[in-house]
Design an enzyme around this catalytic site. Structure first.
Site, PDB file in Angstrom:
ATOM      1  N   ASP A  60     -89.235 -60.617 -52.068  1.00 36.28           N
ATOM      2  CA  ASP A  60     -89.331 -60.798 -50.630  1.00 36.28           C
ATOM      3  C   ASP A  60     -88.475 -59.573 -50.009  1.00 36.28           C
ATOM      4  OD1 ASP A  60     -87.041 -61.851 -51.953  1.00 36.28           O
ATOM      5  OD2 ASP A  60     -86.418 -62.812 -50.136  1.00 36.28           O
ATOM      6  N   GLU A 118     -85.997 -65.264 -51.959  1.00 36.74           N
ATOM      7  CA  GLU A 118     -84.414 -64.981 -52.389  1.00 36.74           C
ATOM      8  C   GLU A 118     -83.449 -64.789 -51.115  1.00 36.74           C
ATOM      9  OE1 GLU A 118     -80.611 -63.621 -53.533  1.00 36.74           O
ATOM     10  OE2 GLU A 118     -82.440 -62.359 -52.647  1.00 36.74           O
TER      11      GLU A 118
END
Length: 405
Positions: A93, A151
């Site tokens: 991400d 995350e």
């Protein structure tokens, strides 16, 4: 007589062959990283990135699961006569930051960029997988490639992926985070706690507003909040064992809009960083108690909301030593450096609560000092050879399990 494949010299030659394969695949690794850097997707909004990753593994002919825990991707390399299954994790991400670098691979998505190196983690893991496929006859153990979403934003993707079975049958797990301010060419390990637990708090101070020229008729929440900030410093200095690390930081205070009005309330937010569970618990309890009692002393009230984030990341001793030996074996003794613990959080912590494992750092500092920026900065970039060192370290870790048998 057949020569045992457990022979160290044979295993070292096989590792060397995999390392050479990784060297030859490095341009592709860079290409993948730069593609991802140009097309970032924010936490819990990843759509094209997991599809891109899954398509790559399908093309390698590996077993692939998609939608793991929501948006995760898990691929598996199956060794012919596998004795162990070792997992490796990368996150994918991006962050809500505008990319300000002047590079050909600059983010094409307004307000989003890979400012933490997750694009590099992903590229390293994908090419590591390809190197195993191309040397399949020399690999003794299964490898599971866990590509995690979200995350950067709690609750992250780790817990959801674990609940969805990403660790089923896994004997140990390893992860790596590149570090833009650590020297390139080095890898960092740490037994025990390596990253902190992350909690956030909001303290709302309720007083009595009024005219700024008549303070005696008010209960000033700004003055009260200021004294709370000062009192909170005693949690670290007087309530906590000085040999145990703790951070309590107030990051914002918001109150009032006019220069001649004492407002009714003030809102403070901040973060708590800790390692040991008992210190984490103590800090939360003292935070709420201090805020309440200081406010009471000023005739105000304070409501505290504490939100727990990621747990502290604990590296298991045996797996840490395996990683250390692996780094020394593939990159040289001087490349393996013990790092002190750091305070940023990481949801890799949940993986090592379920199976043994360790998390390492890859030095990725650029050679030009003026281009070195910390993580989460709009000018963030890194030395891409850190990806190659990560992949080589992962390969060496896998071979360590053969050498240890």
């Amino acid at each position: 007589m057949a020569i045992s494949t457990k022979n160290p010299s044979i295993q070292n030659k096989r590792l060397e062959q995999v390392a050479n394969t990784l060297e030859s695949l490095y341009p592709e690794m860079v290409s993948i990283r730069r593609h991802l850097h140009q097309h970032p997707e924010l936490s819990h909004q990843e759509v094209e990135t997991p599809k891109y990753i899954a398509d790559y593994y399908h093309a390698l002919g590996l077993e692939v699961r998609t939608g793991v825990g929501g948006r995760g991707v898990v691929a598996k390399f199956q060794a012919p006569k596998a004795q162990k299954t070792i997992a490796f994790r990368a996150d994918f991400d991006a962050l809500p930051i505008e990319d300000q670098k002047d590079v050909p691979y600059k983010s094409t998505v307004p307000g989003a960029m890979h400012a933490c190196g997750h694009d590099g983690h992903t590229a390293a893991l994908m090419i590591f997988a390809k190197s195993l496929v191309e040397n399949a006859e020399h690999i003794d153990h299964n490898a599971v490639f866990i590509h995690q979403f979200g995350e950067e934003e709690y609750p992250g993707g780790a817990q959801a992926m674990i609940a969805d079975g990403c660790l089923e049958g896994v004997d140990a797990i390893y992860g790596c985070h590149l570090q833009s301010t650590m020297p390139a060419g080095t890898m960092f390990y740490k037994e025990g706690y390596i990253q902190a637990a992350v909690d956030t708090f909001t303290i709302t101070v309720n007083g009595k507003g009024g005219h700024g020229a008549i303070p005696q008729e008010t209960v000033d929440p700004i003055v009260t909040a200021s004294h709370i900030v000062t009192a909170l410093q005693s949690i670290v200095s007087r309530n906590t064992d000085p040999l145990k690390q703790l951070v309590v930081s107030v990051g914002s205070i918001n109150s009032g809009k006019a220069n001649n009005v004492i407002p009714t309330s003030a809102v403070m937010t901040g973060t708590i960083r800790s390692y040991e569970p008992e210190v984490r618990s103590l800090a939360g309890e003292r935070l709420a108690g201090i805020a309440s009692q200081v406010a009471k002393a000023f005739g105000a009230e304070a409501d505290t909301v504490l939100e727990k984030g990621y747990d502290a990341l604990w590296n298991h001793p045996e797996e840490t030593n395996i990683a250390k030996r692996a780094i020394q074996g593939v990159l040289g003794n001087e490349a393996a450096v013990e790092t002190p613990s750091v305070m940023p959080g990481e949801d890799f912590s949940y993986y090592t609560q379920h199976v043994p494992g360790t998390f390492i750092f890859a030095g990725a500092q650029l050679a030009e000092a003026e281009k070195v920026y910390p993580h989460h900065h709009a000018m963030f970039d890194f030395d891409e050879t850190a990806m190659l060192n990560t992949a080589k370290s992962f390969a060496a870790i896998l071979f360590e399990y053969s050498l240890a048998e």
